[in-house]
Each structure stands twice: as C-alpha cells, then as structure tokens.
Design a protein around this motif. Structure first.
Motif, PDB file in Angstrom:
ATOM      1  N   THR A   1      47.769  45.698  33.470  1.00  0.00           N
ATOM      2  CA  THR A   1      48.493  45.751  32.204  1.00  0.00           C
ATOM      3  C   THR A   1      47.507  45.744  31.048  1.00  0.00           C
ATOM      4  OG1 THR A   1      48.629  43.339  31.982  1.00  0.00           O
ATOM      5  CG2 THR A   1      50.422  44.439  33.189  1.00  0.00           C
ATOM      6  N   LEU A   2      47.995  46.133  29.871  1.00  0.00           N
ATOM      7  CA  LEU A   2      47.179  46.052  28.659  1.00  0.00           C
ATOM      8  C   LEU A   2      46.870  44.603  28.320  1.00  0.00           C
ATOM      9  CD1 LEU A   2      45.814  47.117  26.126  1.00  0.00           C
ATOM     10  CD2 LEU A   2      48.078  47.398  25.091  1.00  0.00           C
ATOM     11  N   ALA A   3      47.837  43.727  28.530  1.00  0.00           N
ATOM     12  CA  ALA A   3      47.596  42.302  28.259  1.00  0.00           C
ATOM     13  C   ALA A   3      46.449  41.770  29.109  1.00  0.00           C
ATOM     14  CB  ALA A   3      48.867  41.502  28.526  1.00  0.00           C
ATOM     15  N   ALA A   4      46.376  42.183  30.371  1.00  0.00           N
ATOM     16  CA  ALA A   4      45.291  41.738  31.250  1.00  0.00           C
ATOM     17  C   ALA A   4      43.943  42.248  30.758  1.00  0.00           C
ATOM     18  CB  ALA A   4      45.549  42.216  32.674  1.00  0.00           C
TER      19      ALA A   4
ATOM     20  N   ILE B   1      46.353  47.078  17.795  1.00  0.00           N
ATOM     21  CA  ILE B   1      46.130  48.007  18.892  1.00  0.00           C
ATOM     22  C   ILE B   1      46.607  49.398  18.507  1.00  0.00           C
ATOM     23  CG2 ILE B   1      46.792  48.594  21.258  1.00  0.00           C
ATOM     24  CD1 ILE B   1      47.044  45.579  21.800  1.00  0.00           C
ATOM     25  N   ALA B   2      45.718  50.366  18.610  1.00  0.00           N
ATOM     26  CA  ALA B   2      46.076  51.779  18.486  1.00  0.00           C
ATOM     27  C   ALA B   2      46.206  52.334  19.896  1.00  0.00           C
ATOM     28  CB  ALA B   2      45.004  52.531  17.711  1.00  0.00           C
ATOM     29  N   ILE B   3      47.299  53.030  20.166  1.00  0.00           N
ATOM     30  CA  ILE B   3      47.564  53.447  21.542  1.00  0.00           C
ATOM     31  C   ILE B   3      48.093  54.885  21.572  1.00  0.00           C
ATOM     32  CG2 ILE B   3      49.920  52.489  21.521  1.00  0.00           C
ATOM     33  CD1 ILE B   3      49.347  51.546  24.456  1.00  0.00           C
ATOM     34  N   ALA B   4      47.701  55.613  22.611  1.00  0.00           N
ATOM     35  CA  ALA B   4      47.989  57.048  22.698  1.00  0.00           C
ATOM     36  C   ALA B   4      49.397  57.309  23.219  1.00  0.00           C
ATOM     37  CB  ALA B   4      46.952  57.734  23.587  1.00  0.00           C
ATOM     38  N   CYS B   5      50.387  57.030  22.380  1.00  0.00           N
ATOM     39  CA  CYS B   5      51.779  57.312  22.692  1.00  0.00           C
ATOM     40  C   CYS B   5      52.615  57.009  21.451  1.00  0.00           C
ATOM     41  CB  CYS B   5      52.277  56.483  23.880  1.00  0.00           C
ATOM     42  SG  CYS B   5      52.248  54.704  23.589  1.00  0.00           S
ATOM     43  N   PRO B   6      53.855  57.469  21.416  1.00  0.00           N
ATOM     44  CA  PRO B   6      54.711  57.097  20.284  1.00  0.00           C
ATOM     45  C   PRO B   6      54.965  55.592  20.264  1.00  0.00           C
ATOM     46  CG  PRO B   6      55.617  58.976  21.480  1.00  0.00           C
ATOM     47  CD  PRO B   6      54.508  58.437  22.330  1.00  0.00           C
ATOM     48  N   VAL B   7      55.028  55.029  19.064  1.00  0.00           N
ATOM     49  CA  VAL B   7      55.367  53.610  18.901  1.00  0.00           C
ATOM     50  C   VAL B   7      56.534  53.556  17.919  1.00  0.00           C
ATOM     51  CG1 VAL B   7      54.565  51.316  18.232  1.00  0.00           C
ATOM     52  CG2 VAL B   7      52.977  52.925  19.311  1.00  0.00           C
ATOM     53  N   ASN B   8      57.742  53.494  18.472  1.00  0.00           N
ATOM     54  CA  ASN B   8      58.947  53.584  17.647  1.00  0.00           C
ATOM     55  C   ASN B   8      59.820  52.346  17.727  1.00  0.00           C
ATOM     56  OD1 ASN B   8      58.384  56.284  16.817  1.00  0.00           O
ATOM     57  ND2 ASN B   8      59.104  57.022  18.808  1.00  0.00           N
ATOM     58  N   GLY B   9      59.313  51.296  18.350  1.00  0.00           N
ATOM     59  CA  GLY B   9      60.100  50.081  18.465  1.00  0.00           C
ATOM     60  C   GLY B   9      59.327  49.057  19.269  1.00  0.00           C
ATOM     61  N   ASP B  10      60.041  48.088  19.839  1.00  0.00           N
ATOM     62  CA  ASP B  10      59.379  46.999  20.556  1.00  0.00           C
ATOM     63  C   ASP B  10      58.813  47.452  21.893  1.00  0.00           C
ATOM     64  OD1 ASP B  10      58.777  44.095  21.003  1.00  0.00           O
ATOM     65  OD2 ASP B  10      60.195  44.389  22.655  1.00  0.00           O
ATOM     66  N   ASN B  11      59.485  48.377  22.566  1.00  0.00           N
ATOM     67  CA  ASN B  11      59.037  48.816  23.890  1.00  0.00           C
ATOM     68  C   ASN B  11      58.105  50.012  23.771  1.00  0.00           C
ATOM     69  OD1 ASN B  11      60.555  46.955  25.622  1.00  0.00           O
ATOM     70  ND2 ASN B  11      62.356  47.989  24.801  1.00  0.00           N
ATOM     71  N   VAL B  12      56.927  49.880  24.358  1.00  0.00           N
ATOM     72  CA  VAL B  12      55.895  50.907  24.278  1.00  0.00           C
ATOM     73  C   VAL B  12      55.586  51.392  25.686  1.00  0.00           C
ATOM     74  CG1 VAL B  12      53.526  51.431  23.569  1.00  0.00           C
ATOM     75  CG2 VAL B  12      54.921  49.825  22.229  1.00  0.00           C
ATOM     76  N   LYS B  13      55.585  52.700  25.876  1.00  0.00           N
ATOM     77  CA  LYS B  13      55.275  53.290  27.181  1.00  0.00           C
ATOM     78  C   LYS B  13      54.259  54.392  26.976  1.00  0.00           C
ATOM     79  CE  LYS B  13      57.378  55.488  31.239  1.00  0.00           C
ATOM     80  NZ  LYS B  13      58.647  55.957  31.865  1.00  0.00           N
TER      81      LYS B  13
ATOM     82  N   ASN C   1      56.779  42.205  21.507  1.00  0.00           N
ATOM     83  CA  ASN C   1      57.128  40.794  21.295  1.00  0.00           C
ATOM     84  C   ASN C   1      56.761  39.935  22.496  1.00  0.00           C
ATOM     85  OD1 ASN C   1      58.155  41.265  18.715  1.00  0.00           O
ATOM     86  ND2 ASN C   1      60.220  41.695  19.479  1.00  0.00           N
ATOM     87  N   ALA C   2      57.038  40.461  23.699  1.00  0.00           N
ATOM     88  CA  ALA C   2      56.734  39.685  24.903  1.00  0.00           C
ATOM     89  C   ALA C   2      55.230  39.523  25.088  1.00  0.00           C
ATOM     90  CB  ALA C   2      57.357  40.368  26.126  1.00  0.00           C
ATOM     91  N   MET C   3      54.468  40.558  24.807  1.00  0.00           N
ATOM     92  CA  MET C   3      53.017  40.476  24.931  1.00  0.00           C
ATOM     93  C   MET C   3      52.437  39.496  23.910  1.00  0.00           C
ATOM     94  SD  MET C   3      50.266  43.596  24.828  1.00  0.00           S
ATOM     95  CE  MET C   3      48.510  43.290  24.603  1.00  0.00           C
ATOM     96  N   GLN C   4      52.977  39.513  22.700  1.00  0.00           N
ATOM     97  CA  GLN C   4      52.509  38.568  21.682  1.00  0.00           C
ATOM     98  C   GLN C   4      52.772  37.137  22.124  1.00  0.00           C
ATOM     99  OE1 GLN C   4      53.961  39.329  17.732  1.00  0.00           O
ATOM    100  NE2 GLN C   4      53.120  37.439  16.874  1.00  0.00           N
ATOM    101  N   ALA C   5      53.955  36.890  22.688  1.00  0.00           N
ATOM    102  CA  ALA C   5      54.284  35.542  23.156  1.00  0.00           C
ATOM    103  C   ALA C   5      53.418  35.153  24.346  1.00  0.00           C
ATOM    104  CB  ALA C   5      55.766  35.477  23.529  1.00  0.00           C
ATOM    105  N   GLU C   6      53.209  36.085  25.280  1.00  0.00           N
ATOM    106  CA  GLU C   6      52.400  35.803  26.470  1.00  0.00           C
ATOM    107  C   GLU C   6      50.980  35.400  26.104  1.00  0.00           C
ATOM    108  OE1 GLU C   6      50.431  38.242  30.264  1.00  0.00           O
ATOM    109  OE2 GLU C   6      51.970  39.194  29.014  1.00  0.00           O
ATOM    110  N   LEU C   7      50.401  36.072  25.127  1.00  0.00           N
ATOM    111  CA  LEU C   7      49.016  35.812  24.754  1.00  0.00           C
ATOM    112  C   LEU C   7      48.890  34.814  23.608  1.00  0.00           C
ATOM    113  CD1 LEU C   7      47.563  39.438  24.983  1.00  0.00           C
ATOM    114  CD2 LEU C   7      47.634  37.649  26.731  1.00  0.00           C
TER     115      LEU C   7
ATOM    116  N   LEU D   1      49.826  43.812  16.105  1.00  0.00           N
ATOM    117  CA  LEU D   1      50.224  45.036  15.428  1.00  0.00           C
ATOM    118  C   LEU D   1      49.888  46.207  16.341  1.00  0.00           C
ATOM    119  CD1 LEU D   1      51.219  46.388  12.774  1.00  0.00           C
ATOM    120  CD2 LEU D   1      48.828  46.399  12.022  1.00  0.00           C
ATOM    121  N   VAL D   2      50.901  46.979  16.733  1.00  0.00           N
ATOM    122  CA  VAL D   2      50.706  48.107  17.646  1.00  0.00           C
ATOM    123  C   VAL D   2      51.106  49.387  16.914  1.00  0.00           C
ATOM    124  CG1 VAL D   2      51.282  49.116  19.888  1.00  0.00           C
ATOM    125  CG2 VAL D   2      51.176  46.627  19.624  1.00  0.00           C
TER     126      VAL D   2
END
Length: 322
Positions: free
Chosen positions: A42-45, A64-76, A87-93, A99-100
């Motif tokens: 994972t990115l978090a790892a 984090i700048a990432i090579a995909c659309p970022v249009n909400g909380d879920n990023v793929k 949100n889950a990644m922020q809480a986990e870490l 900021l994504v």
C-alpha cells in the motif's frame, strides 16, 4: 527547527514512489528517496517505510501527488493497484494533514516557485505577474493543467486536455492522423505527444516516406535523432516539437495565459538540443488573426529535477497557511 516547520511530500507514479522532506519556510527539499511501488502492498506502507528509514516519524503534515484523478476521498491509481481512502490513511498514520492531489496539479503548483535556473525560455514574450499560466507535459501520457493567481494564492485547474481532438495542419500530419485513426479511432494530442506517441510518429513517417524500418522505443528514437544517426528519427522529433508547439499555443489562447506556458515531463528536457531548430515556437504563434496575441506569451521548458515534489510542497504550504 521545530518539526512543524517540516513536512513530507511525495510524487507517486505507476512505477516509482518519490518521497522528500521539505522545509516549509524555504521550500527546500532534502532526504529524497525513491522506491519501486511494487515493493509495498500500500501507499501507507511505503510512506511509513520512508519515515522510519530516515527518522521522520515526528512529521505529521504530508502532501502527495499521485498519477490518477483525485475527485474525492477514494483514490485509485490508473496504472498500479494501490487504492485508498484519504481519510482512512490519515487516521491510520495519525497525520495532522494529508493533502492528496493529481500529479499534474502538483506540476502546475510548482510554476510560481521555479528558480531562473529551473526553466529555459524559448522564443519571445514576457511573463506577466498575476496572470494565468498553463503547463503541459509529455511523458508516458500528456498532462495538461492551468494555474490561476487568486487573491495572492494559486488555484490549480487540472484537466484532461491531452484527450481533446488533435488538429492536423500539413499533408504529413494528415497522413499521420489517418494512420493513427485507423489504429485508435479517436486521435488526441496524447497519441503523438508522449513516449508511445513519438514511437507512433516514427512508424507513421516511415510509411509516409516509404521506408521499411524496425520499431524503436522513444528513447532509441531520441538517441538516434540527437546523434544524427537517423534522419527519420530527426524527422519524428521535429514533428513531435511542431505538434507540441501547436497544442501549447491552443492552451495559451484558451485561458489567455499571459503568465506563460510551461512544458514539463520527461521527454522534452532530454531532447533540448533539437528544440531550437524546430518549429515549436513558430507553431505556438501560428494562430491566424491571433498570432500577435500568442507572440506576447512566453514559453518555458521546465528543467527542475523534481517538479512534482516542489509543487506538492507549494500546495501544502498554501493549505497550511489557510
């Protein structure tokens, strides 16, 4: 210096993940590390590994700048299997800020922070402060974005301008257009202005010139063009630059980008010696009744080594400042 004055920024592509610490007061990057994405589930790892390896676990602000659309909380990710909830990644870490953004949003945000030795002007025109800017970058694909100065801050406008219609203007280009249309149907600027696009231009020009050649990678085409080993390779790069200039000129017209049009991405900096003799700037200006309009707008090549990291840092600093 207090840890609050440092942050971590990342630029995540389909193959590699780049991380850096940044001093938010100066935007100076250090402790840069690059990892294969495939090394982590994972990115978090990957981020945790970077923090632990370099002793940066106390830093709680991350962009984090990432090579995909970022249009909400879920990023793929588009070209890799990582997906996550911001949100889950922020809480986990246990981060104060996560900021994504899309990777080309970050490239756009780096423009105001570029030093003079991190860009090369091609042709005339003078950048006007407080005016819109545009950026396009040819690499694996073609990224396009604009940047608007608003009330002393900067508003990035990412988009998918690489997928509009490509306009052929010469007999050679009409031939290329027909070749690509037969293969893909819709012909966008990205079909030419990318690594695969340079390869497609090379093959189409071989047919146009009635030559029989083996396919080459974009890197091989560039090398043969730079060395003068292959006239066909030089012709392919010349066509690439002509089309790049035309598309850059379209972006200038679309949003009156008197702040400048910037070319980023991995391809152009490697082929800089061939840019000066190309039609890039001439095609940028060749806009009929609006040729004089575009003549006023400067064009720059971004030579900064890590524009994505720098832009992520600029955006995070602006966000933390409210």
């Amino acid at each position: 210096m207090a840890e609050r004055q440092f942050a971590i920024v990342a630029d995540i592509g389909g193959t590699n993940a780049r991380f850096s610490r940044v001093a938010l007061d100066t935007l100076a990057l250090d402790q840069v590390a690059v990892y294969p994405c495939a090394d982590f589930p994972t990115l978090a790892a990957a981020l945790q590994h970077y923090q632990q390896q370099l002793g940066l676990t106390a830093i709680k602000d991350v962009a984090i700048a990432i090579a995909c659309p970022v249009n909400g909380d879920n990023v793929k990710m588009t070209n890799f299997h990582w997906q996550f909830s911001i949100n889950a990644m922020q809480a986990e870490l246990q981060l104060n800020t996560l900021l994504v953004m899309n990777d080309f949003t970050a490239v756009a945000m780096c423009l105001p922070a570029l030093a003079e030795d991190q860009k090369i002007q091609i042709g005339g025109g003078q950048a006007q402060a407080g005016k819109p800017m545009a950026v396009l970058g040819a690499g694996t694909g073609l990224g396009v974005a604009h940047l608007l100065p608003v009330d002393g801050k900067f508003l990035p406008l990412p988009g998918e301008g690489g997928h509009v219609d490509w306009a052929a203007q010469t007999e050679q280009e009409w031939f290329i257009q027909r070749q690509l249309a037969a293969q893909y149907g819709h012909v966008s600027p990205e079909r030419l202005l990318s690594g695969p696009g340079l390869e497609a231009i090379y093959q189409a020009l071989a047919v146009f010139q009635k030559l029989e050649v083996a396919p080459l990678t974009a890197g091989e085409i560039g090398q043969q063009a730079l060395s003068g080993q292959s006239q066909l390779a030089k012709d392919a790069v010349a066509q690439f630059y002509a089309s790049l200039g035309a598309v850059a000129g379209d972006l200038a017209l679309t949003l009156s980008t008197f702040g400048g049009v910037y070319v980023a991405g991995g391809i152009v900096p490697k082929l800089l010696p061939l840019l000066g003799s190309s039609e890039f700037r001439a095609r940028f200006e060749a806009k009929g009744r609006f040729a004089g309009f575009n003549q006023q707008i400067p064009t720059f090549i971004v030579t900064a080594e890590q524009p994505g990291l720098l832009g992520a840092a600029v955006y995070l600093k602006q966000t933390l400042a409210g």
